[in-house]
Design a protein around this motif. Structure first.
Motif, short mmCIF file in Angstrom:
data_model
loop_
_atom_site.label_atom_id
_atom_site.label_comp_id
_atom_site.label_asym_id
_atom_site.label_seq_id
_atom_site.Cartn_x
_atom_site.Cartn_y
_atom_site.Cartn_z
N ASP A 145 19.01 67.08 5.32
CA ASP A 145 19.95 67.02 4.19
C ASP A 145 21.40 67.19 4.66
O ASP A 145 22.30 66.48 4.20
N GLU A 146 21.61 68.13 5.57
CA GLU A 146 22.97 68.35 6.10
C GLU A 146 23.45 67.13 6.88
O GLU A 146 24.62 66.73 6.77
N ALA A 147 22.57 66.53 7.67
CA ALA A 147 22.95 65.34 8.45
C ALA A 147 23.27 64.17 7.53
O ALA A 147 24.21 63.41 7.80
N ILE A 148 22.49 64.01 6.46
CA ILE A 148 22.77 62.94 5.50
C ILE A 148 24.14 63.17 4.86
O ILE A 148 24.94 62.23 4.74
N SER A 149 24.41 64.39 4.46
CA SER A 149 25.72 64.71 3.84
C SER A 149 26.86 64.41 4.80
O SER A 149 27.88 63.82 4.41
N LYS A 150 26.69 64.80 6.05
CA LYS A 150 27.74 64.56 7.04
C LYS A 150 27.96 63.06 7.24
O LYS A 150 29.10 62.60 7.31
N LEU A 151 26.87 62.31 7.29
CA LEU A 151 26.99 60.87 7.46
C LEU A 151 27.67 60.23 6.26
O LEU A 151 28.54 59.36 6.42
N GLU A 152 27.32 60.67 5.07
CA GLU A 152 27.97 60.13 3.87
C GLU A 152 29.46 60.47 3.86
O GLU A 152 30.29 59.66 3.45
#
Length: 115
Positions: free
Chosen positions: A72-79
């Motif tokens: 979830d954190e990696a997805i947020s960072k990518l977004e």
């Protein structure tokens, strides 16, 4: 060779975490199969082997909450990286943007399938 961009790094991070989660799910299935075999097993060490397999299964299950949080954190960072690229007016190459968007879609899909 130019160093990878922040967008590329974030994309690869999401992809790696999704693969890691899939690997843990495969391991979980394999452990469940070994437990079934151990339950049917006979011999001197059958009870011990069953206990060991059950402990390994529980260890694998304990990995999922922290792994889900990291995904979830990696997805947020990518977004955030994608948004920052749009706002800065200095967008990344189209290929990198497409890979990033695909990684987000795949990660969200894998999270939904598992949840």
């Amino acid at each position: 060779m130019a160093p990878p961009s922040q967008l590329s790094i974030a994309t690869q991070s999401v992809q790696r975490l999704v693969k890691e989660e899939a690997s843990y799910h495969k391991e979980l299935e394999q452990q469940q199969e070994r437990i079934k075999r151990a339950e049917n097993g006979t011999g001197e060490n059958a009870e011990y082997e069953l206990k060991q397999e059950q402990e390994a299964l529980e260890e694998t299950k304990r990995v999922f909450p922290s792994l889900r949080k990291r995904i979830d954190e990696a997805i947020s960072k990518l977004e955030q990286q994608l948004e920052a690229g749009k706002e800065s007016g200095d967008p990344a190459p189209v290929e990198e943007i497409n890979k990033a968007k695909e990684a987000v879609v795949e990660a969200r899909k894998s999270v939904r399938e598992i949840a």
